[in-house]
Design an enzyme around this catalytic site. Sequence first.
Site, PDB file in Angstrom:
ATOM      1  N   ALA A  24      84.479  28.300  70.811  1.00 16.04           N
ATOM      2  CA  ALA A  24      83.559  27.551  71.462  1.00 16.04           C
ATOM      3  C   ALA A  24      83.494  26.971  72.581  1.00 16.04           C
ATOM      4  O   ALA A  24      84.845  27.558  73.252  1.00 16.04           O
ATOM      5  CB  ALA A  24      84.257  25.812  70.925  1.00 16.04           C
ATOM      6  N   HIS A  40      96.905  30.408  71.710  1.00 16.30           N
ATOM      7  CA  HIS A  40      95.686  30.279  72.732  1.00 16.30           C
ATOM      8  C   HIS A  40      96.939  30.386  73.961  1.00 16.30           C
ATOM      9  O   HIS A  40      98.102  29.473  73.771  1.00 16.30           O
ATOM     10  CB  HIS A  40      96.082  28.859  72.898  1.00 16.30           C
ATOM     11  CG  HIS A  40      94.072  29.096  71.749  1.00 16.30           C
ATOM     12  ND1 HIS A  40      94.268  28.246  70.771  1.00 16.30           N
ATOM     13  CD2 HIS A  40      92.710  28.149  71.978  1.00 16.30           C
ATOM     14  CE1 HIS A  40      93.347  28.397  70.037  1.00 16.30           C
ATOM     15  NE2 HIS A  40      92.286  29.223  70.490  1.00 16.30           N
ATOM     16  N   ASN A  96      79.390  22.372  74.290  1.00 16.40           N
ATOM     17  CA  ASN A  96      78.898  20.829  74.819  1.00 16.40           C
ATOM     18  C   ASN A  96      78.743  20.848  76.892  1.00 16.40           C
ATOM     19  O   ASN A  96      78.687  22.247  76.653  1.00 16.40           O
ATOM     20  CB  ASN A  96      79.640  20.229  75.408  1.00 16.40           C
ATOM     21  CG  ASN A  96      81.477  21.010  76.277  1.00 16.40           C
ATOM     22  OD1 ASN A  96      81.922  21.830  74.714  1.00 16.40           O
ATOM     23  ND2 ASN A  96      81.533  20.817  77.280  1.00 16.40           N
ATOM     24  N   SER A 146      87.500  27.830  67.998  1.00 16.16           N
ATOM     25  CA  SER A 146      86.954  26.450  66.677  1.00 16.16           C
ATOM     26  C   SER A 146      86.727  25.860  66.230  1.00 16.16           C
ATOM     27  O   SER A 146      84.755  26.051  66.492  1.00 16.16           O
ATOM     28  CB  SER A 146      87.741  26.007  67.996  1.00 16.16           C
ATOM     29  OG  SER A 146      88.402  25.614  68.718  1.00 16.16           O
ATOM     30  N   MET A 202      88.928  28.935  76.421  1.00 11.70           N
ATOM     31  CA  MET A 202      90.290  28.410  76.674  1.00 11.70           C
ATOM     32  C   MET A 202      90.459  29.459  76.037  1.00 11.70           C
ATOM     33  O   MET A 202      92.353  29.917  75.979  1.00 11.70           O
ATOM     34  CB  MET A 202      91.278  27.295  76.437  1.00 11.70           C
ATOM     35  CG  MET A 202      90.443  26.339  77.388  1.00 11.70           C
ATOM     36  SD  MET A 202      91.033  24.456  76.301  1.00 11.70           S
ATOM     37  CE  MET A 202      90.008  23.609  77.890  1.00 11.70           C
ATOM     38  N   SER A 203      89.661  30.848  75.747  1.00  6.24           N
ATOM     39  CA  SER A 203      90.286  31.455  74.845  1.00  6.24           C
ATOM     40  C   SER A 203      89.855  32.674  75.211  1.00  6.24           C
ATOM     41  O   SER A 203      88.512  33.294  76.498  1.00  6.24           O
ATOM     42  CB  SER A 203      89.544  31.241  73.379  1.00  6.24           C
ATOM     43  OG  SER A 203      88.305  31.243  73.462  1.00  6.24           O
ATOM     44  N   HIS A 257      93.001  24.239  62.872  1.00  5.58           N
ATOM     45  CA  HIS A 257      93.475  26.323  63.285  1.00  5.58           C
ATOM     46  C   HIS A 257      94.215  26.533  62.291  1.00  5.58           C
ATOM     47  O   HIS A 257      95.098  26.507  62.424  1.00  5.58           O
ATOM     48  CB  HIS A 257      94.147  26.063  64.610  1.00  5.58           C
ATOM     49  CG  HIS A 257      92.992  25.946  65.753  1.00  5.58           C
ATOM     50  ND1 HIS A 257      92.955  27.225  66.586  1.00  5.58           N
ATOM     51  CD2 HIS A 257      92.498  24.854  65.974  1.00  5.58           C
ATOM     52  CE1 HIS A 257      91.619  26.422  67.426  1.00  5.58           C
ATOM     53  NE2 HIS A 257      91.682  25.084  67.708  1.00  5.58           N
ATOM     54  N   TYR A 263      97.718  28.210  75.993  1.00  9.37           N
ATOM     55  CA  TYR A 263      97.673  26.325  76.354  1.00  9.37           C
ATOM     56  C   TYR A 263      99.296  26.334  75.370  1.00  9.37           C
ATOM     57  O   TYR A 263      99.547  25.487  75.341  1.00  9.37           O
ATOM     58  CB  TYR A 263      96.541  25.634  76.735  1.00  9.37           C
ATOM     59  CG  TYR A 263      95.754  25.667  75.477  1.00  9.37           C
ATOM     60  CD1 TYR A 263      96.930  25.245  74.247  1.00  9.37           C
ATOM     61  CD2 TYR A 263      94.372  26.369  75.184  1.00  9.37           C
ATOM     62  CE1 TYR A 263      95.510  25.011  72.821  1.00  9.37           C
ATOM     63  CE2 TYR A 263      93.735  25.580  73.968  1.00  9.37           C
ATOM     64  CZ  TYR A 263      94.214  24.931  73.063  1.00  9.37           C
ATOM     65  OH  TYR A 263      93.427  25.418  71.543  1.00  9.37           O
ATOM     66  N   GLU A 264      99.241  27.156  74.550  1.00  7.01           N
ATOM     67  CA  GLU A 264     100.156  26.677  73.126  1.00  7.01           C
ATOM     68  C   GLU A 264     101.391  26.638  73.617  1.00  7.01           C
ATOM     69  O   GLU A 264     102.628  26.154  73.240  1.00  7.01           O
ATOM     70  CB  GLU A 264      99.856  27.083  72.537  1.00  7.01           C
ATOM     71  CG  GLU A 264      98.365  26.618  71.281  1.00  7.01           C
ATOM     72  CD  GLU A 264      98.135  27.593  70.394  1.00  7.01           C
ATOM     73  OE1 GLU A 264      98.404  27.228  69.177  1.00  7.01           O
ATOM     74  OE2 GLU A 264      97.597  28.387  69.986  1.00  7.01           O
ATOM     75  N   HIS A 324      87.502  16.505  72.384  1.00  3.08           N
ATOM     76  CA  HIS A 324      87.560  17.932  71.831  1.00  3.08           C
ATOM     77  C   HIS A 324      86.871  17.188  70.063  1.00  3.08           C
ATOM     78  O   HIS A 324      86.261  18.011  69.653  1.00  3.08           O
ATOM     79  CB  HIS A 324      89.150  18.504  71.202  1.00  3.08           C
ATOM     80  CG  HIS A 324      89.484  18.833  70.598  1.00  3.08           C
ATOM     81  ND1 HIS A 324      89.431  20.407  70.886  1.00  3.08           N
ATOM     82  CD2 HIS A 324      89.953  19.228  68.766  1.00  3.08           C
ATOM     83  CE1 HIS A 324      89.215  21.383  69.762  1.00  3.08           C
ATOM     84  NE2 HIS A 324      90.013  20.253  68.232  1.00  3.08           N
TER      85      HIS A 324
HETATM   86  N1  HPA Z   1      85.614  23.844  78.959  1.00  2.51           N
HETATM   87  C1  HPA Z   1      86.585  24.279  78.104  1.00  2.51           C
HETATM   88  N2  HPA Z   1      87.196  24.813  76.817  1.00  2.51           N
HETATM   89  C2  HPA Z   1      86.336  24.201  76.262  1.00  2.51           C
HETATM   90  C3  HPA Z   1      84.761  23.282  76.606  1.00  2.51           C
HETATM   91  C4  HPA Z   1      84.590  23.394  78.271  1.00  2.51           C
HETATM   92  O1  HPA Z   1      83.983  21.926  78.209  1.00  2.51           O
HETATM   93  N3  HPA Z   1      84.409  23.610  75.849  1.00  2.51           N
HETATM   94  C5  HPA Z   1      84.574  24.224  74.467  1.00  2.51           C
HETATM   95  N4  HPA Z   1      85.951  24.747  75.067  1.00  2.51           N
END
Ligand code: HPA
Length: 271
Positions: free
Chosen positions: A110, A80, A232, A27, A208-209, A58, A82-83, A244
């Site tokens: 990310a 992903h 983050n 991402s 998440m990947s 994406h 989650y999709e 996000h």
């Molecule tokens: N948690 C999960 N996935 C993420 C995060 C997070 O804080 N930041 C970027 N992808």
Amino acid sequence: MNEVSEAVAVLRKKTKYVPEIGLILGSGLGDIAEDIAEADRIPYHLLPHFPEPTVRGHKGQFVVGMLEGATVMAMQGRYHHYEGYSLKQVAFPVTVMRALGIKKLIVTNAAGGVNTKFRPGDLMIITDHINMLGDSPLVGPNDENAGPRFPDMSAAYDPVLIDLAKRSAGSLGIGIREGTYLATSGPQYETPAEIRMMRILGADAVGMSTVPEVIAANHGGMKVLGISCITNLASGMLNKPLAHAEVIETANQVKEDFIQLVKKLIRDIEA
Ligand code: HPA
């Protein structure tokens, strides 16, 4: 013909390149694909057995061409869990890359910083991972041509590539972290209690990947290098909600360093 060889056959018709390095762009990190010269762009939806990506922003395409003297095949956009895709679907493009002859895979993402020493904007070389997806892309009948039934994961991230990446970063003066990436399915961000648990388990970053693709790559004997952009601090570490937009903003801020690092790494792999 199985699904992989059908996809490979169509890809071979769409590009004359024989790629040596695979790149999965996370991402906010997809821009490096714009620097691939004389590229063939092949949207996933033109390939058999590739599901349609669902997340806006994406891009879903392979970009195949020359980058820093190497023939690369980049995934601009990935699938992903989650999709709603199975882990097998998420990892399918990697299985296809391997069948095309790619032996090295650079995978990026990310991620949230779990390690209290990390800061947003840090780049982290992934030295190991923890799979908390509760599943594996390898569940089901094993294709012995793709790899062994019980693949080794003791060096899932190649020590030689890790060492090379550290030296590449050092020579560019880019500060680099190292650590363990933990994968959850998402799409919800974690609770503070989950982050405390992940820290106890030994995670430095959460996302998440990546893990499904890296499992498939190891199954196929590929050498993997992983880079997380810490976008983050994870849930509960600051007194504010996660968004996000912040993930994308931080990824955008560090993308120049990130691009320079990946390019230098490719030059160093070629050298
Ligand atoms: N948690 C999960 N996935 C993420 C995060 C997070 O804080 N930041 C970027 N992808």
